[in-house]
Design an enzyme around this catalytic site. Structure first.
Site: not given
Length: 738
Positions: A419-420, A422, A438, A536
């Site tokens: 993703g943006g 990691g 992560k 989100d």
């Protein structure tokens, strides 16, 4: 006699200095008769040229000197150039400002223009590091875009009350907002809009401005100036949009003698500069510097001798040392001491070197881990854990060796998603547990706070439908988070990327997932020790475990709130399609903003469609707006997913649809709470048919009289999405593709 020789030497050096200065001063202009070096007050050095009286390097560097006014002006199209810099590879130009003024009733009192700049095919760019789009006003929506439509982006500036004042020292978001430009930008349009038609805002700031300004822009000076029609922008230029050749000694187009080629900081091409020991205009050729004439800059305590590109300095006879540093005389005691030191070193060298090596290696390892711990937010995490003691479960700190072993040294075959912020790896701990690790990308200050925010928030949550945080590792170059492993991907994948070998998503599964997610959000909002707003909620952040139970993930943009507190932000965060319109307009995030996002997820479950629909009509691109429209038109069953139509009972579908409709209300106060939504959905799943309707009518959760007749109130959701043509991208710590 000696004085005469010294005087002649001094005169010779003076003549050499004057000749080199003359060569340097004249090297800015291309040789040739009748060359014009200035246009008005602006000096135009080579490789640039003015009109036909000065030879430029090529047509890309040909500039116009407009003589329409009393004082000539150097122009590029509609831009007036004030400065050209050979050293920085830049030029400063004037760019028009978009502005409008209103009275207190929202009536426009001044003309409005939409300025644009187009640099054409020249190797020039609007600087993405020195320019910013700046919007000033109390009801201002400003955005910029490429005229060919390749991108659009912008920001919103609002004033919340009469006490709100513009911070004239910075652009904080109240009364003013700023965003950076994208790379490689050659053309740009500025557009200015009013979010609420400027009603009741004229008393705070009667005029709106949208301008492109460089790093010298000052808000206070701009507002105090009488002429607000333009601002300064920085344009970066290169010789060619190519990289330098691999061989540093090869001839480079456009560069003169004794120069070097270097790749520009904007990464778009190369420029020229003088090699060390030379000076002048690198595009005409650089001349040698006589270092011996400048004793302050080039130290020499011995005999100085100029060489091409450098100089030598030998100590006088009877002295030793490096002349450029300092010369010293020989002394017997110095020689004896040196011999003793050398003998001692030869005796102790093997033992000393070994111990020193072990000490340095151990110290570096410890220091490196401490630096990583501090840089990755360890001190901030320690502070948060101590301030929330009793509310946060103890977080396990994994070592770097543990996680390297678990992920097979972060093998690419173990990647679950990227993703943006990691990458997520699948791993196995020594006790046999399967985990998701992560690994964040490069750590910036804002990312550290976001990373620690996710650790603190997840440490407070203990719910079966929220992804469990097992621990973290801060002693590595990038921070690591360790979660429980969720094997069956995201709800987004199951709804929109279904494959033949996957288990079909039945109506019972859809309803169960909705109940589980709403229950988890209800817990976060009202049952957790501190209310937590996710900020989100979307189907990509809802994961499915081995029994296809829902688990909410990605709390990188979440925040903890005191009771009855709303969150005022200067930068709207979220994902387009799920973003609460009321939050977008007011920048105030409440628990009802999560309710709106969950309402969009409910519509996805009912229709099987994505939140942004790929249709030509602008007003139907938003799934939320389109869903409200079809309910108003009594066409609900025309847009339902085929699986829902085949399995679900009519009463159940209508009830869930009405929950979604109420959750998508543009007025946040009229939306239900997550607790009400969770109770209502749980009741729908537990009961079937008329008993469901009877129970729900008694607790007044849904207007079933209207539901049976498919009559719903009007909605202005479509008009909201029509008024905004640029995207607001949320940037969670890691977009989920598990």
């Amino acid at each position: 006699m000696i004085n005469k020789v010294a005087k002649k030497m001094w005169m010779l050096r003076l003549m050499l200095l004057l000749s080199s200065l003359a060569a340097a001063s004249s090297s800015n202009v291309k040789p040739g008769s009748g060359c014009q070096e200035k246009c008005g007050h602006v000096t135009v050095p080579y490789p640039f040229g003015i009109d036909n009286s000065m030879r430029a390097m090529n047509k890309n560097f040909f500039l116009n000197c407009s003589r329409r006014d009393s004082l000539p002006k150097l122009v590029i199209g509609d831009l007036e150039v004030f400065n050209l810099s050979i050293e920085n590879g830049s030029m400063i130009a004037s760019f028009f400002t978009a502005h409008r003024c209103y009275d207190g009733l929202g009536n426009r009192t001044s003309d409005y223009n939409e300025p644009y700049v187009k640099l054409g095919s020249r190797p020039w760019r609007l600087s993405d590091t020195r320019n910013k789009l700046t919007a000033i006003g109390c009801d201002t929506s400003a955005y910029m875009g490429d005229p060919d439509g390749s991108f659009w982006t912008g920001c919103i500036s609002m004033c919340t009350n009469e006490s709100a004042k513009l911070n004239e020292s910075s652009c904080s978001g109240i009364g003013c907002c700023q965003i950076l430009l994208p790379k490689s930008l050659k053309s740009l349009n500025l557009t200015l809009r009013s979010v609420n038609d400027h009603e009741d805002m004229g008393r705070f700031m009667p005029c709106d401005y949208a301008l492109l300004a460089d790093e010298t822009f000052n808000i206070a000076e701009f507002l105090a100036s009488e002429d607000k029609s333009s601002s300064n922008v920085t344009i970066e230029w290169v010789v060619k949009e190519k990289k330098c050749p691999d061989d540093p000694n090869s001839k480079v187009y456009g560069c003169g003698d004794n120069t070097a080629c270097y790749y520009s900081e904007n990464g778009q091409g190369y420029r020229c500069r003088c090699k060390p020991g030379f000076q002048g205009n690198p595009y005409l050729g650089c001349v040698d510097i006589d270092e011996c004439l400048d004793e302050e800059e080039y130290l020499c305590e011995g005999n100085c001798k100029n060489t091409i590109g450098s100089y030598t300095c030998d100590c006088p006879v009877g002295m030793y040392g490096v002349g450029k540093v300092g010369c010293r005389g020989f002394r017997i005691i110095t020689i004896i001491a040196s011999c003793v030191v050398v003998l001692g070193l030869l005796f102790l060298l093997p033992i000393g070197l070994w111990r020193w090596y072990k000490f340095i290696k151990r110290r570096r390892k410890i220091k490196r881990k401490q630096e990583f711990f501090k840089r990755n937010g360890g001190l901030l995490l320690r502070q948060e854990l101590s301030s929330n003691e009793g509310n946060i479960e103890k977080t396990k700190l994994f070592t770097s060796k543990d996680l390297e072993k678990a992920t097979d040294n972060y093998n690419v075959s173990r990647i679950l998603g990227q993703g943006g912020q990691g990458t997520v790896f699948k791993g196995m701990l020594t006790d046999g547990r399967i985990v998701a690790v992560k690994k964040s990308k490069s750590v910036h200050e804002s990312n550290v706070e976001q990373f620690i925010n996710e650790v603190v928030i997840l440490s407070q949550i203990n719910h079966r439908n929220v992804v469990k945080l097992l621990g973290c590792c801060l002693e590595t170059e990038v921070p690591l988070l360790v979660y429980e492993f969720i094997p069956n991907g995201s709800l987004y994948q199951y709804i929109h990327e279904q494959t033949e070998d996957q288990l079909p998503i039945t109506w019972e599964m859809r309803l169960r997932i909705a109940v589980e997610v709403s229950g988890a959000l209800s817990y976060l909002h009202s049952a957790a020790s501190i209310p937590i707003y996710h900020r989100d909620i979307k189907s990509a952040n809802i994961l499915l475990d081995n029994k296809y139970r829902a688990k909410i993930s990605d709390f990188g943009t979440s925040s903890s709130m005191a009771v009855d507190q709303t969150h005022l932000t200067t930068q709207v965060k979220g994902t387009f399609g799920y973003l609460d319109p009321e939050y977008f307009r007011s920048s105030q995030f409440t628990e009802k903003s999560d309710v709106y996002s969950f309402g969009v997820v409910l519509v996805e479950l009912l229709t099987g469609q994505k939140p942004i629909r790929l249709v030509e009509t602008e007003e139907n691109r938003s799934l939320a707006a389109y869903f409200l429209q079809v309910i108003n038109e009594n066409r609900l069953f025309e847009v339902l997913d085929a699986e829902v139509l085949r399995e679900a009972k009519k009463e159940e579908v209508i009830t869930v649809a009405m929950v979604a409709k109420r959750s998508l209300n543009l007025n946040g106060k009229k939306r239900p709470t997550m607790k009400e939504v969770a109770l209502e959905l749980a009741g729908i799943r537990a009961s079937i048919g008329d008993s469901v309707l009877q129970q729900c009518e008694e607790i007044d959760f849904v207007d079933y009289d209207n539901a049976r007749n498919f009559k719903t109130g009007s909605s202005s959701t479509g008009s909201f999405f029509n008024s905004v043509t640029f995207s607001v991208d949320g940037d969670p710590l890691l977009s989920n593709k598990w």
